[in-house]
Structure formats: C-alpha cells, structure tokens
Design an enzyme around this catalytic site. Structure first.
Site, mmCIF file in Angstrom:
data_model
loop_
_atom_site.group_PDB
_atom_site.id
_atom_site.type_symbol
_atom_site.label_atom_id
_atom_site.label_comp_id
_atom_site.label_asym_id
_atom_site.label_seq_id
_atom_site.Cartn_x
_atom_site.Cartn_y
_atom_site.Cartn_z
ATOM 1 N N SER A 58 3.568 1.026 -0.638
ATOM 2 C CA SER A 58 4.033 2.136 0.203
ATOM 3 C C SER A 58 4.525 1.703 1.579
ATOM 4 O O SER A 58 5.151 2.486 2.287
ATOM 5 C CB SER A 58 2.930 3.193 0.370
ATOM 6 O OG SER A 58 1.905 2.710 1.216
ATOM 7 N N LYS A 95 -0.717 3.133 6.787
ATOM 8 C CA LYS A 95 0.501 3.918 7.025
ATOM 9 C C LYS A 95 0.872 3.800 8.505
ATOM 10 O O LYS A 95 0.083 3.367 9.342
ATOM 11 C CB LYS A 95 0.287 5.409 6.698
ATOM 12 C CG LYS A 95 -0.063 5.707 5.260
ATOM 13 C CD LYS A 95 1.105 5.517 4.322
ATOM 14 C CE LYS A 95 0.770 5.902 2.907
ATOM 15 N NZ LYS A 95 0.067 4.884 2.145
#
Length: 137
Positions: A58, A95
């Site tokens: 990701s 993230k």
C-alpha cells in the site's frame, strides 16, 4: 507486522566526503570523510527507535515495498505529511498522515487502496514516525 528493538553492533564505517555521481566514475578513496556510525545516522534516539518489517504494497508510491525494514522514531511528534505507524481499531498499518479539511486521514500511496478516514468513532493512535526505509536493491 513484526516489531523489534533497535539492536545494532557499534561499527563505524567510512563515509565518502562527496556525493557519488550516478553517471561518471570517480576514485572514492581520495574523498573519505570521518567514519559514519549508522546507529547515529538512523537512530539518534535509540531508546525511542525500533524496526518494523513491512507487509503488503500500500505504500509503494513512497518507496516502501513488501519486506522492507522501516526505522521508526517514537519520540518524534507526528505531523501531517509524515509516514507513520498507526494503530487503527486494534490493527497496525503504515500510511501517510494527511490533513483533509478539519480532520486527518491515513493515506496509502497505491491507488489500489482507499484512505482511512479518522472519525471520532475510530480507535486511533500513532506509534511512531517513519524516519528511514531499508531495502535491498
């Protein structure tokens, strides 16, 4: 995600005094600077630093790939724009912390994944700020 303490042997390695060109070769031995201690470079606060191994893709847009090691500093105050290790509803994730309007979002750097909106109902905390990425070339 595997979390481990920073435990590196203290070895000082030579550091070239100039940047190495990526095109024209130069004799590196003439440009040696003081020895470089990688512990000082990646972990100036070892008591607040840990490694974590990445699982998944990701964050490939940020140069973070599956299997990479992240050097995470728990003493650094997280700010929008930082890549962070966060605990969201009981699960760890890596993230980018992004300000969106009045709130915050945990944004992936791969279009195949959706951002994680942080609402008042979200159980959320930042474990640390990613300072370095270590991967093989």
């Amino acid at each position: 995600m595997a979390v481990g303490a920073l435990a590196c042997a203290r070895h000082r390695l030579p550091l070239a005094g100039e940047a190495v060109p990526a095109g024209f070769p130069s004799p590196a031995e003439e440009y040696l600077e003081r020895p470089l201690d990688l512990n000082e470079y990646v972990a100036p606060r070892p008591e607040a630093t840990f490694f974590v191994r990445v699982s998944g893709d990701s964050m490939i847009g940020a140069g973070i790939h599956h299997g990479d090691l992240l050097v995470v500093d728990r003493s650094q105050e997280p700010r929008p724009g930082n890549v962070v290790i966060a605990l969201v509803d009981g699960e760890f994730t890596v993230k980018r912390l992004v300000r969106e309007g009045e709130g915050l979002v945990l944004a992936p750097e791969n279009e195949a994944y959706a951002p994680i909106a942080l609402t008042p109902e979200t159980e959320f905390s930042v474990w640390g700020v990613v300072r370095h990425v270590v991967h093989r070339v």
